[in-house]
Design a protein around this motif. Structure first.
Motif, PDB file in Angstrom:
ATOM      1  N   GLU A 162      44.865  -6.920 -33.682  1.00  0.00           N
ATOM      2  CA  GLU A 162      44.286  -7.032 -32.339  1.00  0.00           C
ATOM      3  C   GLU A 162      45.300  -7.618 -31.355  1.00  0.00           C
ATOM      4  O   GLU A 162      45.414  -7.154 -30.213  1.00  0.00           O
ATOM      5  CB  GLU A 162      43.039  -7.920 -32.388  1.00  0.00           C
ATOM      6  CG  GLU A 162      42.351  -8.059 -31.030  1.00  0.00           C
ATOM      7  CD  GLU A 162      41.125  -8.960 -31.095  1.00  0.00           C
ATOM      8  OE1 GLU A 162      40.523  -9.197 -30.029  1.00  0.00           O
ATOM      9  OE2 GLU A 162      40.774  -9.426 -32.194  1.00  0.00           O
ATOM     10  N   ARG A 173      46.790  -5.722 -28.025  1.00  0.00           N
ATOM     11  CA  ARG A 173      46.723  -6.265 -26.663  1.00  0.00           C
ATOM     12  C   ARG A 173      48.108  -6.342 -26.034  1.00  0.00           C
ATOM     13  O   ARG A 173      48.284  -6.052 -24.845  1.00  0.00           O
ATOM     14  CB  ARG A 173      46.074  -7.649 -26.672  1.00  0.00           C
ATOM     15  CG  ARG A 173      44.580  -7.652 -26.982  1.00  0.00           C
ATOM     16  CD  ARG A 173      43.926  -8.929 -26.467  1.00  0.00           C
ATOM     17  NE  ARG A 173      44.636 -10.127 -26.884  1.00  0.00           N
ATOM     18  CZ  ARG A 173      44.359 -10.811 -27.988  1.00  0.00           C
ATOM     19  NH1 ARG A 173      43.392 -10.401 -28.799  1.00  0.00           N
ATOM     20  NH2 ARG A 173      45.038 -11.895 -28.291  1.00  0.00           N
ATOM     21  N   ARG A 218      49.257  -2.758 -25.085  1.00  0.00           N
ATOM     22  CA  ARG A 218      48.584  -2.288 -23.880  1.00  0.00           C
ATOM     23  C   ARG A 218      49.076  -3.054 -22.653  1.00  0.00           C
ATOM     24  O   ARG A 218      49.233  -2.476 -21.568  1.00  0.00           O
ATOM     25  CB  ARG A 218      47.071  -2.439 -24.019  1.00  0.00           C
ATOM     26  CG  ARG A 218      46.411  -1.408 -24.926  1.00  0.00           C
ATOM     27  CD  ARG A 218      46.767   0.022 -24.553  1.00  0.00           C
ATOM     28  NE  ARG A 218      46.437   0.367 -23.193  1.00  0.00           N
ATOM     29  CZ  ARG A 218      45.473   1.189 -22.826  1.00  0.00           C
ATOM     30  NH1 ARG A 218      44.707   1.743 -23.739  1.00  0.00           N
ATOM     31  NH2 ARG A 218      45.273   1.480 -21.580  1.00  0.00           N
TER      32      ARG A 218
END
Length: 214
Positions: free
Chosen positions: A198, A202, A205
């Protein structure tokens, strides 16, 4: 790759152990007998599967480049198929109306799976690519270029205002980020796999958003 759920073949077992040993001790620091011992067969028995260590190295590095490209193409095909027939192709193979942001997330997820589950191959690529014969090294580079360009097309579809050179630089930067996993420490020193994935997602992105707004 990480998505495989059926039992590995003996050939795949050999490649997995060869990748681990090569990454830990270097290509020249590992003998055929040691690779054989790691999978429970005699060193000479490996020659029933591979011509030698050079063949193992080539299959590892060409193979993972091909798997990454094939996986990315499959994710795009699934996204296009989900939209039904009659979708027009756009620049760079883009299909009109598909959710480019969701496809980008899917590509990131696929690469994170590789980066977390196949870390020895990243180390092996960084250290040993130049040991491949010219034809194999050129094939690796060709597959990698196709992989990059696929990402660039999707990124520009998600962010139409992003120029191609900037998009390509952003993709290479994100690959550098995701492929840093061999330097994150031993698996036991990291947060759980899901939390690490995760976080990497993040960050990837965020890098793409920064490129698009910068």
């Amino acid at each position: 790759m990480a998505t495989r759920t059926d039992a590995p073949t003996r050939r795949e077992q050999i490649l997995k152990e060869a990748a681990r040993l090569f990454a830990e001790r270097g290509f020249h620091g590992v003998g055929v007998d040691e690779i054989g011992a790691a999978v429970g067969i005699s060193g000479p028995g490996l020659y029933r599967h591979f011509a030698g260590k050079d063949a193992m190295l080539a299959e590892l590095l060409v193979g993972i480049s091909g798997q990454l490209l094939t996986g990315a193409k499959r994710r795009l095909a699934e996204a296009d198929g989900a939209g039904g027939p009659g979708r027009a192709g756009g620049p760079g193979g883009a299909s009109a109306g598909r959710d480019a942001e969701a496809i980008l997330d899917s590509l990131i997820e696929g690469h994170i799976d590789f980066a977390l589950d196949d870390r020895p191959l990243i180390t092996l690529h960084d250290r040993e690519l130049d040991r491949l014969r010219d034809s194999d090294r050129k094939l690796v580079r060709q597959l990698q270029r196709q992989y990059v360009e696929l990402w660039v097309a999707v990124l520009r579809e998600a962010h139409p205002g992003l120029a191609e050179p900037a998009a390509r630089s952003a993709v290479h930067s994100v690959f550098g980020l995701l492929n840093s996993t061999p330097h994150l420490g031993r698996p036991g020193s990291l947060p759980g796999r899901a939390a690490t994935a995760e976080l990497l997602h993040r960050m990837a992105r965020g890098a793409f958003e920064a490129a698009a707004t910068g």
